[in-house]
Enzyme design. Structure first.
Site, PDB file in Angstrom:
ATOM      1  N   ARG A  89       5.506  -4.797  14.986  1.00 52.19           N
ATOM      2  CA  ARG A  89       4.677  -3.891  14.168  1.00 52.19           C
ATOM      3  C   ARG A  89       3.936  -2.906  15.077  1.00 52.19           C
ATOM      4  NH1 ARG A  89       5.433  -3.959   8.522  1.00 52.19           N
ATOM      5  NH2 ARG A  89       3.648  -2.585   8.670  1.00 52.19           N
ATOM      6  N   PHE A 115       5.758   3.468  -5.794  1.00 49.93           N
ATOM      7  CA  PHE A 115       6.877   4.086  -5.078  1.00 49.93           C
ATOM      8  C   PHE A 115       8.135   3.217  -5.090  1.00 49.93           C
ATOM      9  CE2 PHE A 115       4.090   1.929  -1.991  1.00 49.93           C
ATOM     10  CZ  PHE A 115       4.979   1.033  -1.400  1.00 49.93           C
ATOM     11  N   ARG A 159       7.847   5.222  14.862  1.00 46.44           N
ATOM     12  CA  ARG A 159       7.659   6.115  13.703  1.00 46.44           C
ATOM     13  C   ARG A 159       7.052   7.450  14.134  1.00 46.44           C
ATOM     14  NH1 ARG A 159       5.776   1.299   9.563  1.00 46.44           N
ATOM     15  NH2 ARG A 159       7.778   1.017   8.510  1.00 46.44           N
ATOM     16  N   TYR A 194      13.389  -5.433  -1.720  1.00 48.69           N
ATOM     17  CA  TYR A 194      12.015  -4.920  -1.845  1.00 48.69           C
ATOM     18  C   TYR A 194      11.290  -5.436  -3.092  1.00 48.69           C
ATOM     19  CZ  TYR A 194      12.415  -1.750   2.143  1.00 48.69           C
ATOM     20  OH  TYR A 194      12.538  -1.223   3.407  1.00 48.69           O
ATOM     21  N   GLU A 240      13.960 -12.282   5.182  1.00 53.41           N
ATOM     22  CA  GLU A 240      14.671 -11.007   5.295  1.00 53.41           C
ATOM     23  C   GLU A 240      15.904 -11.138   6.192  1.00 53.41           C
ATOM     24  OE1 GLU A 240      10.581  -8.400   4.573  1.00 53.41           O
ATOM     25  OE2 GLU A 240      11.540  -8.339   6.542  1.00 53.41           O
ATOM     26  N   LYS A 268      16.402   2.749   9.100  1.00 59.96           N
ATOM     27  CA  LYS A 268      16.566   3.264   7.736  1.00 59.96           C
ATOM     28  C   LYS A 268      17.511   4.472   7.691  1.00 59.96           C
ATOM     29  CE  LYS A 268      12.056   1.535   6.213  1.00 59.96           C
ATOM     30  NZ  LYS A 268      10.842   1.853   5.424  1.00 59.96           N
ATOM     31  N   HIS A 291      12.086  -0.433   9.382  1.00 63.18           N
ATOM     32  CA  HIS A 291      11.380  -1.515   8.704  1.00 63.18           C
ATOM     33  C   HIS A 291      11.015  -2.569   9.743  1.00 63.18           C
ATOM     34  CE1 HIS A 291      10.510  -4.745   5.826  1.00 63.18           C
ATOM     35  NE2 HIS A 291      11.205  -5.531   6.631  1.00 63.18           N
ATOM     36  N   ASN A 302      10.640   6.624   6.898  1.00 63.02           N
ATOM     37  CA  ASN A 302       9.843   6.364   8.101  1.00 63.02           C
ATOM     38  C   ASN A 302      10.610   5.567   9.174  1.00 63.02           C
ATOM     39  OD1 ASN A 302       9.805   3.949   6.796  1.00 63.02           O
ATOM     40  ND2 ASN A 302       7.579   3.764   6.639  1.00 63.02           N
TER      41      ASN A 302
HETATM   42  P1  IDP Z   1       5.638  -1.031   6.032  1.00 58.61           P
HETATM   43  O1  IDP Z   1       7.085  -0.599   6.055  1.00 58.61           O
HETATM   44  O2  IDP Z   1       4.850  -0.323   7.097  1.00 58.61           O
HETATM   45  O3  IDP Z   1       5.462  -2.525   6.097  1.00 58.61           O
HETATM   46  P2  IDP Z   1       4.964  -1.230   3.225  1.00 58.61           P
HETATM   47  O4  IDP Z   1       3.595  -1.005   2.676  1.00 58.61           O
HETATM   48  O5  IDP Z   1       5.472  -2.631   3.291  1.00 58.61           O
HETATM   49  O6  IDP Z   1       5.017  -0.524   4.662  1.00 58.61           O
HETATM   50  O7  IDP Z   1       5.949  -0.350   2.350  1.00 58.61           O
HETATM   51  C1  IDP Z   1       7.353  -0.534   2.441  1.00 58.61           C
HETATM   52  C2  IDP Z   1       8.015   0.838   2.533  1.00 58.61           C
HETATM   53  O8  IDP Z   1       7.777   1.549   1.341  1.00 58.61           O
HETATM   54  C3  IDP Z   1       7.467   1.750   3.637  1.00 58.61           C
HETATM   55  O9  IDP Z   1       8.037   1.513   4.908  1.00 58.61           O
HETATM   56  C4  IDP Z   1       7.844   3.108   3.115  1.00 58.61           C
HETATM   57  O10 IDP Z   1       9.230   3.380   3.343  1.00 58.61           O
HETATM   58  C5  IDP Z   1       7.634   2.954   1.634  1.00 58.61           C
HETATM   59  N1  IDP Z   1       6.277   3.369   1.241  1.00 58.61           N
HETATM   60  C6  IDP Z   1       5.108   2.743   1.488  1.00 58.61           C
HETATM   61  N2  IDP Z   1       4.053   3.408   0.997  1.00 58.61           N
HETATM   62  C7  IDP Z   1       4.581   4.502   0.400  1.00 58.61           C
HETATM   63  C8  IDP Z   1       3.996   5.597  -0.303  1.00 58.61           C
HETATM   64  O11 IDP Z   1       2.780   5.691  -0.498  1.00 58.61           O
HETATM   65  N3  IDP Z   1       4.876   6.537  -0.773  1.00 58.61           N
HETATM   66  C9  IDP Z   1       6.226   6.456  -0.586  1.00 58.61           C
HETATM   67  N4  IDP Z   1       6.812   5.439   0.068  1.00 58.61           N
HETATM   68  C10 IDP Z   1       6.005   4.481   0.563  1.00 58.61           C
HETATM   69 MG    MG Z   2       6.059  -3.997   4.759  1.00 55.19          MG
END
Ligand code: IDP
Ligand code: MG
Length: 139
Positions: A87, A59, A104, A51, A128, A11, A117, A114
């Protein structure tokens, strides 16, 4: 069906903070082979499409503007049990909760920025990967 591929993006924060090399090293040392890779930048429109599954989440708008804020590295990775194993090596969504030694934990500072992805299912890994790469670009 279980496939042996997953999809990742390094990212904008990971790129901006100079972590491309270290993260790719971490990924290849964990046994993943790079099948396709691209240094690119998402428009807000394509980040929104990528997304789309998160459209209803609070968010979503921040995520789309963040993911289109700077260059990223997109890649398809291959390994047995790729989705689940990837993961594991990236760690929890919130870096503060990510296990020590995960990508991470090592390279990310906040839940939105973070570092990486990782696809959450074989089906999404396929979708994807195809979002970024044509058949001819996969090796
Ligand atoms: P993941 O990347 O671990 O699969 P997801 O729940 O799929 O997590 O969320 C996609 C992305 O959205 C996350 O990697 C993060 O960048 C962002 N995200 C997820 N939850 C939050 C939040 O509570 N606040 C802000 N950004 C978030
Ligand atoms: Mg995800």
């Amino acid at each position: 069906m279980r496939t042996n591929r997953t999809f990742t993006m390094l990212k904008p924060d990971a790129v901006e903070n100079g972590h491309i090399g270290a993260i790719l090293d971490h990924i290849t040392k964990a046994g993943f082979k790079i099948v396709a890779m691209k240094y690119t930048k998402l428009s807000a429109e394509s980040a929104g499409k990528f997304y789309e599954v998160h459209k209803e989440r609070p968010f979503y708008n921040d995520l789309v503007s963040y993911m289109s804020s700077g260059p990223i590295v997109a890649a398809i990775l291959e390994k047995d049990n790729a989705v689940e194993d990837f993961r594991k090596i990236i760690g929890a969504t919130d870096p503060a909760k990510a296990e020590p030694g995960t990508i991470r934990n090592l390279y990310a500072k906040s839940i939105d920025a973070n570092a990486v992805h990782g696809s959450d299912s074989d089906e999404n890994a396929e979708i994807e990967g195809n979002f970024y790469f044509s058949t001819q670009e996969k090796f």
